[in-house]
Design an enzyme around this catalytic site. Structure first.
Site, short mmCIF file in Angstrom:
data_model
loop_
_atom_site.label_atom_id
_atom_site.label_comp_id
_atom_site.label_asym_id
_atom_site.label_seq_id
_atom_site.Cartn_x
_atom_site.Cartn_y
_atom_site.Cartn_z
N GLY A 255 0.81 -1.23 0.00
CA GLY A 255 0.00 0.00 0.00
C GLY A 255 0.83 1.27 0.00
O GLY A 255 0.41 2.29 0.52
N ARG A 256 2.02 1.17 -0.57
CA ARG A 256 2.95 2.31 -0.67
C ARG A 256 3.47 2.79 0.69
O ARG A 256 3.98 3.89 0.81
CB ARG A 256 2.36 3.49 -1.45
CG ARG A 256 1.83 3.11 -2.81
CD ARG A 256 2.31 4.03 -3.93
NE ARG A 256 1.78 3.58 -5.21
CZ ARG A 256 2.46 2.88 -6.09
NH1 ARG A 256 3.71 2.56 -5.86
NH2 ARG A 256 1.91 2.51 -7.22
N PHE A 257 3.32 1.96 1.72
CA PHE A 257 3.98 2.25 2.99
C PHE A 257 5.40 1.69 2.92
O PHE A 257 5.72 0.69 3.55
CB PHE A 257 3.19 1.67 4.17
CG PHE A 257 2.12 2.59 4.70
CD1 PHE A 257 1.94 3.86 4.15
CD2 PHE A 257 1.31 2.20 5.76
CE1 PHE A 257 0.96 4.71 4.63
CE2 PHE A 257 0.32 3.05 6.24
CZ PHE A 257 0.14 4.31 5.68
#
Ligand SMILES: Cc1cc2nc3c(=O)[nH]c(=O)nc-3n(C[C@H](O)[C@H](O)[C@H](O)COP(=O)(O)O)c2cc1C
Length: 214
Positions: free
Chosen positions: A183-185
């Site tokens: 999740g683009r973390f």
């Protein structure tokens, strides 16, 4: 703040390079190298990261000392580099001060290169215009004969390193290890240290690290 062991990035840099090489593929040590021109504009191109000093925290690449990148570095000796390994979901960023490698180190590396790479280092005026009718092959043949070899056979005495070709050390004062997350973390760890630039050497302070938001 005193450096703690976990703050030192170069053992990880080495591990990432080794793991990228083991994962396979071509030029897993290729890095985009950015320099700054006289007019303040950045320029970027790929070079190969050939050596690493975990002790001092620098990486080494080789090039023509009269090339555009070298001219830019002689004038403004700071550079930034990035490597990316899509299969591993990792990005490595390196920034710092650039100095020429010692001559004996460049000699030693040049001696390990394949004959045609050695010959062509002599022949190519890297980054200069290729004139109409300019014949790199013909110049290579002439140079080979001058050195006592042929277009395919190295001279028995070997090929000396051109004085205009050699290594640069990128002494890092900023390193970032980036790991792709869900999740683009993404996980980002930035390491910084101070470089004390003396006329004939560089003294590096302790590393500090912190996490960055993705
Ligand atoms: C994967 C890859 C690796 C390269 N490695 C080097 C290198 O180690 N040294 C080098 O001088 N040029 C290397 N090149 C060529 C450079 O990208 C560039 O064309 C050349 O150095 C001239 O750049 P300049 O005109 O900005 O100085 C490589 C190119 C690629 C695509």
């Amino acid at each position: 703040m005193p450096a703690v062991r976990g703050d030192e990035p170069f053992a990880l840099v080495r591990r990432w390079l080794d793991e990228a090489a083991s994962a396979g593929g071509r030029n897993t040590n290729a890095m985009a190298l950015a320099t700054v021109g006289e007019d303040g504009r950045p320029a970027v191109r790929m070079v190969l990261l050939k050596e690493i000093s975990e002790t001092h925290g620098y990486v080494v690449f080789y090039t023509n000392y009269r090339s555009r990148k070298a001219r830019e570095l002689e004038r403004h000796p700071w550079a930034a580099a990035a490597l990316y390994w899509p299969g591993l979901g990792r990005q490595l960023r390196l920034e710092g001060r650039v100095v020429r490698s010692p001559e004996d180190e460049s000699d030693a590396y040049f001696a390990t290169r394949p004959y045609l790479s050695q010959l062509n280092a002599w022949v190519s005026a890297q980054s200069e215009p290729l004139a109409d009718g300019d014949d790199l092959e013909r110049r290579a043949a002439t140079k080979a004969a001058e050195l006592g070899g042929t277009a395919t056979e190295a001279p028995t005495a070997g090929v000396p390193r051109p004085p205009f070709w050699g290594g640069y050390r990128l002494w890092c004062d900023r390193v970032e290890l980036w790991i792709e997350g869900a999740g683009r973390f993404h996980e980002r760890t930035e390491y910084t240290r101070d470089l004390d630039l003396a006329a004939d050497r560089i003294d590096a302070g302790p590393w500090r690290s912190r996490r960055l938001q993705p």
